[in-house]
Design a protein around this motif. Structure first.
Motif, PDB file in Angstrom:
ATOM      1  N   GLN A 161      51.577 108.426 -22.115  1.00 38.35           N
ATOM      2  CA  GLN A 161      51.663 109.872 -22.253  1.00 38.35           C
ATOM      3  C   GLN A 161      53.125 110.239 -22.467  1.00 38.35           C
ATOM      4  OE1 GLN A 161      49.940 111.806 -18.815  1.00 38.35           O
ATOM      5  NE2 GLN A 161      48.045 112.112 -19.935  1.00 38.35           N
ATOM      6  N   ILE A 162      53.371 111.030 -23.496  1.00 38.41           N
ATOM      7  CA  ILE A 162      54.726 111.494 -23.772  1.00 38.41           C
ATOM      8  C   ILE A 162      54.753 112.999 -23.578  1.00 38.41           C
ATOM      9  CG2 ILE A 162      56.472 111.788 -25.556  1.00 38.41           C
ATOM     10  CD1 ILE A 162      55.706 109.060 -26.613  1.00 38.41           C
ATOM     11  N   ASP A 163      55.601 113.455 -22.662  1.00 39.38           N
ATOM     12  CA  ASP A 163      55.689 114.873 -22.317  1.00 39.38           C
ATOM     13  C   ASP A 163      56.869 115.492 -23.050  1.00 39.38           C
ATOM     14  OD1 ASP A 163      55.799 117.373 -21.188  1.00 39.38           O
ATOM     15  OD2 ASP A 163      55.720 116.672 -19.118  1.00 39.38           O
ATOM     16  N   LEU A 164      56.575 116.400 -23.960  1.00 36.37           N
ATOM     17  CA  LEU A 164      57.632 117.056 -24.734  1.00 36.37           C
ATOM     18  C   LEU A 164      57.787 118.526 -24.370  1.00 36.37           C
ATOM     19  CD1 LEU A 164      57.017 115.570 -28.318  1.00 36.37           C
ATOM     20  CD2 LEU A 164      58.654 114.820 -26.586  1.00 36.37           C
ATOM     21  N   GLN A 165      57.256 118.953 -23.222  1.00 39.45           N
ATOM     22  CA  GLN A 165      57.265 120.380 -22.900  1.00 39.45           C
ATOM     23  C   GLN A 165      58.664 120.952 -22.708  1.00 39.45           C
ATOM     24  OE1 GLN A 165      55.022 121.178 -19.368  1.00 39.45           O
ATOM     25  NE2 GLN A 165      56.479 120.219 -17.995  1.00 39.45           N
ATOM     26  N   ASP A 166      59.645 120.111 -22.393  1.00 36.94           N
ATOM     27  CA  ASP A 166      61.019 120.596 -22.222  1.00 36.94           C
ATOM     28  C   ASP A 166      61.793 120.641 -23.543  1.00 36.94           C
ATOM     29  OD1 ASP A 166      60.555 120.860 -19.513  1.00 36.94           O
ATOM     30  OD2 ASP A 166      61.336 118.864 -19.050  1.00 36.94           O
ATOM     31  N   ASN A 167      61.140 120.252 -24.630  1.00 38.91           N
ATOM     32  CA  ASN A 167      61.779 120.248 -25.948  1.00 38.91           C
ATOM     33  C   ASN A 167      61.364 121.479 -26.749  1.00 38.91           C
ATOM     34  OD1 ASN A 167      63.121 117.441 -26.139  1.00 38.91           O
ATOM     35  ND2 ASN A 167      61.109 117.034 -25.302  1.00 38.91           N
ATOM     36  N   ALA A 168      62.132 121.773 -27.790  1.00 36.80           N
ATOM     37  CA  ALA A 168      61.850 122.933 -28.628  1.00 36.80           C
ATOM     38  C   ALA A 168      60.545 122.732 -29.389  1.00 36.80           C
ATOM     39  CB  ALA A 168      62.996 123.144 -29.612  1.00 36.80           C
ATOM     40  N   LYS A 169      59.847 123.836 -29.645  1.00 40.84           N
ATOM     41  CA  LYS A 169      58.630 123.787 -30.447  1.00 40.84           C
ATOM     42  C   LYS A 169      58.979 123.331 -31.851  1.00 40.84           C
ATOM     43  CE  LYS A 169      56.511 125.967 -27.048  1.00 40.84           C
ATOM     44  NZ  LYS A 169      56.610 125.102 -25.892  1.00 40.84           N
ATOM     45  N   GLY A 170      58.057 122.624 -32.487  1.00 44.38           N
ATOM     46  CA  GLY A 170      58.309 122.185 -33.854  1.00 44.38           C
ATOM     47  C   GLY A 170      57.699 120.831 -34.129  1.00 44.38           C
ATOM     48  N   ILE A 171      58.225 120.182 -35.149  1.00 44.67           N
ATOM     49  CA  ILE A 171      57.703 118.898 -35.605  1.00 44.67           C
ATOM     50  C   ILE A 171      58.558 117.760 -35.052  1.00 44.67           C
ATOM     51  CG2 ILE A 171      57.241 117.462 -37.648  1.00 44.67           C
ATOM     52  CD1 ILE A 171      55.332 119.820 -37.363  1.00 44.67           C
ATOM     53  N   TYR A 172      57.881 116.734 -34.570  1.00 45.16           N
ATOM     54  CA  TYR A 172      58.526 115.514 -34.099  1.00 45.16           C
ATOM     55  C   TYR A 172      57.868 114.336 -34.813  1.00 45.16           C
ATOM     56  CZ  TYR A 172      60.655 118.385 -30.541  1.00 45.16           C
ATOM     57  OH  TYR A 172      61.390 119.355 -29.908  1.00 45.16           O
ATOM     58  N   PHE A 173      58.532 113.205 -34.781  1.00 40.96           N
ATOM     59  CA  PHE A 173      58.003 112.029 -35.466  1.00 40.96           C
ATOM     60  C   PHE A 173      57.852 110.876 -34.494  1.00 40.96           C
ATOM     61  CE2 PHE A 173      60.277 114.576 -38.562  1.00 40.96           C
ATOM     62  CZ  PHE A 173      59.301 114.753 -39.526  1.00 40.96           C
ATOM     63  N   LEU A 174      56.652 110.334 -34.440  1.00 39.87           N
ATOM     64  CA  LEU A 174      56.388 109.132 -33.673  1.00 39.87           C
ATOM     65  C   LEU A 174      56.581 107.954 -34.610  1.00 39.87           C
ATOM     66  CD1 LEU A 174      55.242 107.559 -31.226  1.00 39.87           C
ATOM     67  CD2 LEU A 174      52.967 107.965 -32.197  1.00 39.87           C
ATOM     68  N   GLU A 175      57.417 107.005 -34.202  1.00 43.65           N
ATOM     69  CA  GLU A 175      57.715 105.851 -35.033  1.00 43.65           C
ATOM     70  C   GLU A 175      57.468 104.594 -34.217  1.00 43.65           C
ATOM     71  OE1 GLU A 175      61.328 105.971 -37.691  1.00 43.65           O
ATOM     72  OE2 GLU A 175      61.904 104.353 -36.336  1.00 43.65           O
ATOM     73  N   ILE A 176      56.602 103.739 -34.725  1.00 44.96           N
ATOM     74  CA  ILE A 176      56.323 102.467 -34.056  1.00 44.96           C
ATOM     75  C   ILE A 176      56.738 101.347 -34.996  1.00 44.96           C
ATOM     76  CG2 ILE A 176      54.564 100.997 -33.028  1.00 44.96           C
ATOM     77  CD1 ILE A 176      52.996 103.619 -32.467  1.00 44.96           C
ATOM     78  N   GLU A 177      57.736 100.601 -34.573  1.00 49.50           N
ATOM     79  CA  GLU A 177      58.235  99.501 -35.391  1.00 49.50           C
ATOM     80  C   GLU A 177      57.622  98.198 -34.903  1.00 49.50           C
ATOM     81  OE1 GLU A 177      62.516  97.607 -36.781  1.00 49.50           O
ATOM     82  OE2 GLU A 177      62.457  99.594 -35.863  1.00 49.50           O
ATOM     83  N   THR A 178      56.956  97.480 -35.815  1.00 54.37           N
ATOM     84  CA  THR A 178      56.302  96.215 -35.490  1.00 54.37           C
ATOM     85  C   THR A 178      56.864  95.127 -36.383  1.00 54.37           C
ATOM     86  OG1 THR A 178      54.533  96.355 -37.127  1.00 54.37           O
ATOM     87  CG2 THR A 178      54.173  97.530 -35.048  1.00 54.37           C
ATOM     88  N   ASN A 179      56.390  93.902 -36.189  1.00 56.66           N
ATOM     89  CA  ASN A 179      56.788  92.794 -37.064  1.00 56.66           C
ATOM     90  C   ASN A 179      56.318  93.029 -38.497  1.00 56.66           C
ATOM     91  OD1 ASN A 179      57.703  91.697 -34.692  1.00 56.66           O
ATOM     92  ND2 ASN A 179      56.186  90.068 -34.589  1.00 56.66           N
ATOM     93  N   GLN A 180      55.242  93.807 -38.660  1.00 57.18           N
ATOM     94  CA  GLN A 180      54.681  94.056 -39.983  1.00 57.18           C
ATOM     95  C   GLN A 180      55.314  95.252 -40.690  1.00 57.18           C
ATOM     96  OE1 GLN A 180      52.216  93.475 -37.334  1.00 57.18           O
ATOM     97  NE2 GLN A 180      52.323  91.331 -37.940  1.00 57.18           N
ATOM     98  N   GLY A 181      56.093  96.040 -39.979  1.00 55.96           N
ATOM     99  CA  GLY A 181      56.696  97.224 -40.593  1.00 55.96           C
ATOM    100  C   GLY A 181      56.720  98.385 -39.622  1.00 55.96           C
ATOM    101  N   ILE A 182      56.882  99.592 -40.186  1.00 53.21           N
ATOM    102  CA  ILE A 182      57.012 100.793 -39.358  1.00 53.21           C
ATOM    103  C   ILE A 182      55.832 101.705 -39.612  1.00 53.21           C
ATOM    104  CG2 ILE A 182      58.394 102.856 -38.933  1.00 53.21           C
ATOM    105  CD1 ILE A 182      60.858 101.231 -39.634  1.00 53.21           C
ATOM    106  N   ILE A 183      55.256 102.220 -38.519  1.00 54.06           N
ATOM    107  CA  ILE A 183      54.169 103.193 -38.593  1.00 54.06           C
ATOM    108  C   ILE A 183      54.756 104.537 -38.170  1.00 54.06           C
ATOM    109  CG2 ILE A 183      51.913 103.842 -37.670  1.00 54.06           C
ATOM    110  CD1 ILE A 183      51.742 100.759 -36.863  1.00 54.06           C
ATOM    111  N   ASN A 184      54.539 105.564 -38.995  1.00 49.86           N
ATOM    112  CA  ASN A 184      55.031 106.906 -38.683  1.00 49.86           C
ATOM    113  C   ASN A 184      53.858 107.854 -38.497  1.00 49.86           C
ATOM    114  OD1 ASN A 184      58.030 106.905 -38.894  1.00 49.86           O
ATOM    115  ND2 ASN A 184      57.542 106.020 -40.874  1.00 49.86           N
ATOM    116  N   LYS A 185      54.007 108.750 -37.540  1.00 49.67           N
ATOM    117  CA  LYS A 185      52.992 109.780 -37.307  1.00 49.67           C
ATOM    118  C   LYS A 185      53.729 111.067 -36.962  1.00 49.67           C
ATOM    119  CE  LYS A 185      48.417 110.229 -36.251  1.00 49.67           C
ATOM    120  NZ  LYS A 185      47.241 109.688 -36.903  1.00 49.67           N
ATOM    121  N   LYS A 186      53.263 112.164 -37.505  1.00 54.00           N
ATOM    122  CA  LYS A 186      53.891 113.451 -37.247  1.00 54.00           C
ATOM    123  C   LYS A 186      53.255 114.092 -36.008  1.00 54.00           C
ATOM    124  CE  LYS A 186      54.829 115.853 -40.932  1.00 54.00           C
ATOM    125  NZ  LYS A 186      54.702 116.763 -42.085  1.00 54.00           N
ATOM    126  N   LEU A 187      54.091 114.599 -35.100  1.00 55.98           N
ATOM    127  CA  LEU A 187      53.623 115.300 -33.903  1.00 55.98           C
ATOM    128  C   LEU A 187      54.004 116.767 -34.023  1.00 55.98           C
ATOM    129  CD1 LEU A 187      54.926 112.843 -31.153  1.00 55.98           C
ATOM    130  CD2 LEU A 187      52.703 112.818 -32.259  1.00 55.98           C
TER     131      LEU A 187
END
Length: 81
Positions: A52-78
């Motif tokens: 669980q990632i709590d972003l309630q103390d951060n400004a409203k808007g768009i964030y990016f989840l980035e998961i870097e693996t041996n196969q490459g990088i997966i990006n997801k918009k939050l």
């Protein structure tokens, strides 16, 4: 098989995925200017990952989840409302 919910969210995002092979992973949440909000390094990880990632103390808007693996990088918009 990356699952992120709820998205959009007002505060907490649940992240889950499964790694079928042993690998080093880096999970990061970035803001729109590329600053790291959350960083987690996983060494020799295999199996199911849930967090669980709590972003309630951060400004409203768009964030990016980035998961870097041996196969490459997966990006997801939050979207934080």
């Amino acid at each position: 098989n990356l699952d992120v919910y709820p998205n959009p969210s007002r505060d907490v995002f649940n992240i889950s995925f499964t790694s079928e092979t042993i690998q080093d992973l880096q999970v990061r949440v970035l803001n729109v200017v590329g600053e790291e909000i959350v960083v987690e390094n996983l060494q020799q990880f295999i199996g199911e990952y849930t967090k669980q990632i709590d972003l309630q103390d951060n400004a409203k808007g768009i964030y990016f989840l980035e998961i870097e693996t041996n196969q490459g990088i997966i990006n997801k918009k939050l979207a934080l409302q």
